[in-house]
Design an enzyme around this catalytic site. Structure first.
Site, short mmCIF file in Angstrom:
data_model
loop_
_atom_site.label_atom_id
_atom_site.label_comp_id
_atom_site.label_asym_id
_atom_site.label_seq_id
_atom_site.Cartn_x
_atom_site.Cartn_y
_atom_site.Cartn_z
N GLY A 97 8.89 6.78 -6.68
CA GLY A 97 9.21 5.93 -7.82
C GLY A 97 8.10 5.93 -8.83
O GLY A 97 7.04 6.53 -8.62
N ALA A 98 8.33 5.26 -9.92
CA ALA A 98 7.31 5.14 -10.96
C ALA A 98 6.17 4.29 -10.44
O ALA A 98 6.39 3.31 -9.72
CB ALA A 98 7.92 4.52 -12.21
N GLN A 100 2.89 1.71 -10.63
CA GLN A 100 2.57 0.49 -11.37
C GLN A 100 1.30 0.71 -12.18
O GLN A 100 0.27 1.14 -11.66
CB GLN A 100 2.37 -0.67 -10.38
CG GLN A 100 2.21 -2.03 -11.04
CD GLN A 100 2.13 -3.13 -10.00
OE1 GLN A 100 2.28 -2.88 -8.80
NE2 GLN A 100 1.89 -4.34 -10.43
N SER A 137 8.65 1.37 -2.16
CA SER A 137 8.59 1.44 -3.63
C SER A 137 8.76 0.05 -4.24
O SER A 137 9.57 -0.76 -3.78
CB SER A 137 9.70 2.35 -4.16
OG SER A 137 9.69 3.60 -3.51
N PRO A 139 9.66 -2.62 -7.50
CA PRO A 139 9.54 -3.93 -6.83
C PRO A 139 10.33 -3.91 -5.53
O PRO A 139 11.55 -3.72 -5.54
CB PRO A 139 10.11 -4.92 -7.83
CG PRO A 139 11.05 -4.09 -8.66
CD PRO A 139 10.50 -2.70 -8.71
N VAL A 140 9.67 -4.09 -4.41
CA VAL A 140 10.23 -3.73 -3.12
C VAL A 140 11.46 -4.54 -2.73
O VAL A 140 12.39 -4.01 -2.13
CB VAL A 140 9.14 -3.79 -2.02
CG1 VAL A 140 8.69 -5.22 -1.75
CG2 VAL A 140 9.62 -3.12 -0.75
N ASP A 141 11.50 -5.82 -3.08
CA ASP A 141 12.67 -6.63 -2.72
C ASP A 141 13.91 -6.15 -3.48
O ASP A 141 15.00 -6.06 -2.92
CB ASP A 141 12.41 -8.11 -3.03
CG ASP A 141 11.18 -8.63 -2.31
OD1 ASP A 141 11.25 -8.81 -1.08
OD2 ASP A 141 10.15 -8.84 -2.97
N ASP A 166 0.87 -8.72 1.97
CA ASP A 166 0.41 -9.99 1.42
C ASP A 166 -0.01 -10.94 2.55
O ASP A 166 -1.02 -11.65 2.46
CB ASP A 166 1.51 -10.65 0.59
CG ASP A 166 2.06 -9.72 -0.47
OD1 ASP A 166 1.63 -9.81 -1.63
OD2 ASP A 166 2.93 -8.90 -0.12
N ALA A 168 -1.05 -10.04 5.49
CA ALA A 168 -2.31 -9.53 6.05
C ALA A 168 -3.49 -9.92 5.17
O ALA A 168 -4.56 -10.31 5.68
CB ALA A 168 -2.23 -8.01 6.18
N ARG A 169 -3.31 -9.83 3.87
CA ARG A 169 -4.38 -10.26 2.95
C ARG A 169 -4.67 -11.74 3.13
O ARG A 169 -5.83 -12.17 3.13
CB ARG A 169 -3.96 -9.99 1.50
CG ARG A 169 -3.95 -8.51 1.12
CD ARG A 169 -3.27 -8.29 -0.23
NE ARG A 169 -3.39 -6.90 -0.67
CZ ARG A 169 -2.56 -6.30 -1.51
NH1 ARG A 169 -1.53 -6.98 -2.01
NH2 ARG A 169 -2.76 -5.04 -1.87
#
Length: 330
Positions: A97-98, A100, A137, A139-141, A166, A168-169
């Protein structure tokens, strides 16, 4: 050619009769390659195919990876396409995908990536009809929902990496603040993998003891220190992209954890993005919530007890995604 090395030349072909773990990564950019490297060194697949429109570069990457195979468990790595999987791929990981750009939100990528997926998913369905599809990829949702609708697969066989990274962060930053191993901290980021995601402070706990339990010395959920931790989580990707241009290593590890949960039937609870319709009063969409991940894919959703603020934040996150989905032509 080398038959003289073996007492029985049939030894050269016996491995083909075994049940091999086969995976495909579509998209051999920075994220796809980080996934490939992490999957290889953690012995996730017996055969791994990398597919990308930049064929020469992909072949070079595969050569580089293959030269390291003597240091790890044997894996056959090839540059090819989903057609080479022979209809028996276990998992197809899509990172294509493109990319970010600095300062660009994940949701602004949606139109470009939906166009890419309309051609891509048809090819995957044709050649890997029994695979579990793992979407990375952005936006994953949104892209997970798009993949579900385009593929026609059962909902449990289409999942996104969601807020696994997120989360994990979140745990990593909490571990630094508490001076504890991150693996001993239970905490979730749910909702959109993006700006409207939310921390579930009401369930954060260490060894069963809630962080915000009202005891003397425990923080309130609106404590500025907690808000600062969440802001660091939410803005982490932007900070990394601003400095190095992309994120790769941590998402590669996150994807590997999801793959291991699937192939090893671990039944781990992970905040993957998957189809939801009705739970928490949410509309039909894909969003990140604690989910049991096993050999069937994303199976059981876990019904967290959210407080009123968290429920409102989750509703807002779902509305952000719903607004985008309503503009798509699927």
């Amino acid at each position: 050619m080398f038959e003289h090395l073996f007492s029985n030349s049939s030894f050269l072909t016996t491995s083909s009769s075994l049940s091999l773990r086969k995976g495909v990564i579509i998209g051999a950019g920075q994220v796809g390659l980080a996934c490939a490297y992490s999957l290889l060194i953690q012995d996730c697949f017996d055969e791994l195919i990398l597919q990308d429109i930049a064929q020469d570069k992909t072949e070079g990457e595969v050569m580089d990876l293959m030269h390291g195979i003597p240091f790890i468990s044997p894996t056959l790595v090839t540059a090819g396409t989903v057609a080479d999987a022979g209809k028996n791929a276990d998992i197809v990981i899509i990172t294509a995908g493109a990319s970010q750009k600095p300062g660009e939100s994940r949701l602004s990528l949606v139109e470009r990536n939906v166009t890419i997926f309309k051609n891509l998913i048809a090819e995957v369905v044709q050649h890997c009809p029994h695979a579990i599809l793992l979407i990375v990829s952005n936006p994953v949702d949104i892209m997970t929902y798009v993949t579900l609708k385009l593929s026609g697969f059962p909902s449990h066989r289409v999942l996104g990496s969601g807020t696994v990274l997120d989360t994990a962060r979140f745990r990593a930053l909490l571990s630094q603040k508490l001076n504890l191993d991150a693996r001993s901290i239970h905490a979730y980021i749910i909702g959109e993998h993006g700006d409207s995601e939310l921390p579930v402070w009401s369930t954060v706990n260490v060894a069963g003891m809630k962080l915000c339990d009202g005891r003397p010395g425990s923080p309130n959920v609106d404590d500025p220190q907690l808000a600062e931790i969440f802001d660091q989580v939410k803005n982490a990707a932007y900070e990394i992209i601003q400095r190095k241009g992309y994120t790769s290593y941590a998402i590669g590890l996150a994807v590997t954890d999801i793959v291991k949960a699937i192939l090893r039937n671990q039944r781990r609870i992970m905040t993957v993005s998957r189809f939801v319709d009705g739970l928490y009063g949410l509309p039909e969409l894909c969003i990140s919530l604690p989910t049991v991940v096993d050999r069937q894919g994303a199976t059981q959703l876990i019904n967290l007890s959210l407080n009123q603020t968290e429920q409102e934040q989750l509703n807002h996150s779902a509305q952000v995604l719903q607004n985008i989905l309503g503009q798509l032509d699927l």
